[in-house]
Design an enzyme around this catalytic site. Sequence first.
Site, mmCIF file in Angstrom:
data_model
loop_
_atom_site.group_PDB
_atom_site.id
_atom_site.type_symbol
_atom_site.label_atom_id
_atom_site.label_comp_id
_atom_site.label_asym_id
_atom_site.label_seq_id
_atom_site.Cartn_x
_atom_site.Cartn_y
_atom_site.Cartn_z
ATOM 1 N N ASN A 144 11.415 -9.472 -7.451
ATOM 2 C CA ASN A 144 10.242 -8.657 -7.769
ATOM 3 C C ASN A 144 10.607 -7.415 -8.590
ATOM 4 O O ASN A 144 9.836 -6.463 -8.649
ATOM 5 C CB ASN A 144 9.478 -8.279 -6.489
ATOM 6 C CG ASN A 144 10.372 -7.614 -5.456
ATOM 7 O OD1 ASN A 144 11.474 -7.182 -5.773
ATOM 8 N ND2 ASN A 144 9.892 -7.498 -4.227
ATOM 9 N N ARG A 282 12.517 4.096 -2.589
ATOM 10 C CA ARG A 282 12.376 4.238 -1.145
ATOM 11 C C ARG A 282 11.938 5.666 -0.826
ATOM 12 O O ARG A 282 12.425 6.625 -1.434
ATOM 13 C CB ARG A 282 13.692 3.945 -0.403
ATOM 14 C CG ARG A 282 14.060 2.471 -0.328
ATOM 15 C CD ARG A 282 13.054 1.644 0.471
ATOM 16 N NE ARG A 282 13.388 0.218 0.521
ATOM 17 C CZ ARG A 282 12.834 -0.717 -0.249
ATOM 18 N NH1 ARG A 282 11.921 -0.403 -1.133
ATOM 19 N NH2 ARG A 282 13.181 -1.991 -0.120
ATOM 20 N N GLN A 311 7.448 3.164 7.445
ATOM 21 C CA GLN A 311 6.385 2.261 7.027
ATOM 22 C C GLN A 311 6.014 1.339 8.174
ATOM 23 O O GLN A 311 6.919 0.762 8.777
ATOM 24 C CB GLN A 311 6.832 1.446 5.811
ATOM 25 C CG GLN A 311 6.924 2.304 4.554
ATOM 26 C CD GLN A 311 7.189 1.519 3.286
ATOM 27 O OE1 GLN A 311 7.279 2.097 2.226
ATOM 28 N NE2 GLN A 311 7.324 0.224 3.379
ATOM 29 N N HIS A 330 2.895 0.160 0.081
ATOM 30 C CA HIS A 330 4.061 -0.498 -0.532
ATOM 31 C C HIS A 330 3.672 -1.894 -1.045
ATOM 32 O O HIS A 330 3.790 -2.884 -0.334
ATOM 33 C CB HIS A 330 5.164 -0.599 0.526
ATOM 34 C CG HIS A 330 6.501 -0.949 -0.023
ATOM 35 N ND1 HIS A 330 7.667 -0.710 0.660
ATOM 36 C CD2 HIS A 330 6.878 -1.528 -1.187
ATOM 37 C CE1 HIS A 330 8.686 -1.125 -0.063
ATOM 38 N NE2 HIS A 330 8.235 -1.634 -1.189
#
Length: 404
Positions: A144, A282, A311, A330
């Site tokens: 990705n 991050r 998260q 995210h």
Amino acid sequence: MVCVLYDDPISGYPTDYARDDVPLISRYPDGQSVPSPKEIDFTPGQLLGSVSGELGLRGYLEAAGHTLVVTSDKDDADSAFERELVDADVVISQPFWPAYLTAERIAKAPALKLALTAGIGSDHVDLQAAIERNVTVAEVTYCNSVSVAEHVVMMILGLVRNYIPSHDWVRKGGWNIADCVTRSYDVEGMHVGTVAAGRIGLAVLRRLKPFDMPLHYFDRHRLSQDVETELNLTWHDTVEDMVAVCDVVTINCPLHPETENLFDEAMLGKMKRGAYLVNTARGKIVDRDAVVRALESGQLAGYAGDVWFPQPAPADHPWRTMPNEGMTPHISGTSLSAQARYAAGVREVLECFFEGRPIRDEYLIVQGGALAGTGAHSYSAGNATAGSEAAARFRRTGGGEVSE
Ligand code: NDP
């Protein structure tokens, strides 16, 4: 096997989709082949990353006699993840909804042999503990990276051109041109720099070149002379040196002990006043509260990104309400296009694991009690999971549509 995935849509698992297909890509920009399992049991373009999507793995695993548990319940001490971990051989998790695999949790999982990331970035695993316990850590490198690069470009344009506040005027029924444009600029001529020019960082630079933005980068390893010349890049030997001359900075390095808290108050203070910062790497690479203060004082003109810590972020996380932000949850690396690649990559790694074949070197982060493959190149040993227990606050603070 325990597989921790994000929740299904609140409207239920989809039965139809906006598009009928996704483009099929056979190679990544550097020539690396996309994941190539022997078979897949899913339709590319469908939702695979949520609980009901199961990464398309159930048929394959159950036919081979394995037990697959899929859950989104990952944070509390009595979560399904904690309960299932105790006899798991394999844990599959995602950066988007990370099942934090701390040293304490690894100690509770005596059978654990493989921690597999359905995506890129294995900082939710205590790599030091994995090294010491000889647990293999692997991720689906490159699956990705371009998805994220596209998101970064979108966020840079969105911040600089003041897209989201302008869109808000449309929704409010207004036609407030002056309100929209008092913070709107062109990116043309703005200097942009990336912290790290790996797969994502380089893809961002390539995509921004046609916008006529002078390009800068900092990385531990310098790119080839050919690439530097092709993109007319300026390399800096420190992050400080780079941020001092950039109007836009994008962070694209992994989180590991060397990069944790890299953008603290001091680093933000070295940026040009009114610079924009985009972080899809991050959350822990930046100091949460220093970012809020920099936006409030005007030191930063805007901050955008899709990565938070922990998260899911609790409902009262200050980045949800700070000024001039362009945050998303995210999502950059989990478009439907990306899901097809990371689901295939997970299947490929599992086939290798169960058949005793080597996992591709580029997918390895830890193996044989040491950093390996991509991990040896891009990470440092140590632990970046500290504080992850706070993720349990998401449900307690009424985040999302999830009840306690
Ligand atoms: P790559 O491994 O291709 O690139 C990482 C780069 O970071 C490498 O060039 C590496 O340098 C560099 N790097 C490592 N440590 C430092 C450091 N201390 N200072 C400067 N540069 C450093 O990975 P990707 O580009 O594909 O992904 C990068 C990160 O982006 C991931 O680790 C993940 O955290 C995040 N990501 C986020 C996603 C999202 O959905 N938001 C999805 C995918 C990734 P070198 O190898 O030269 O040492």
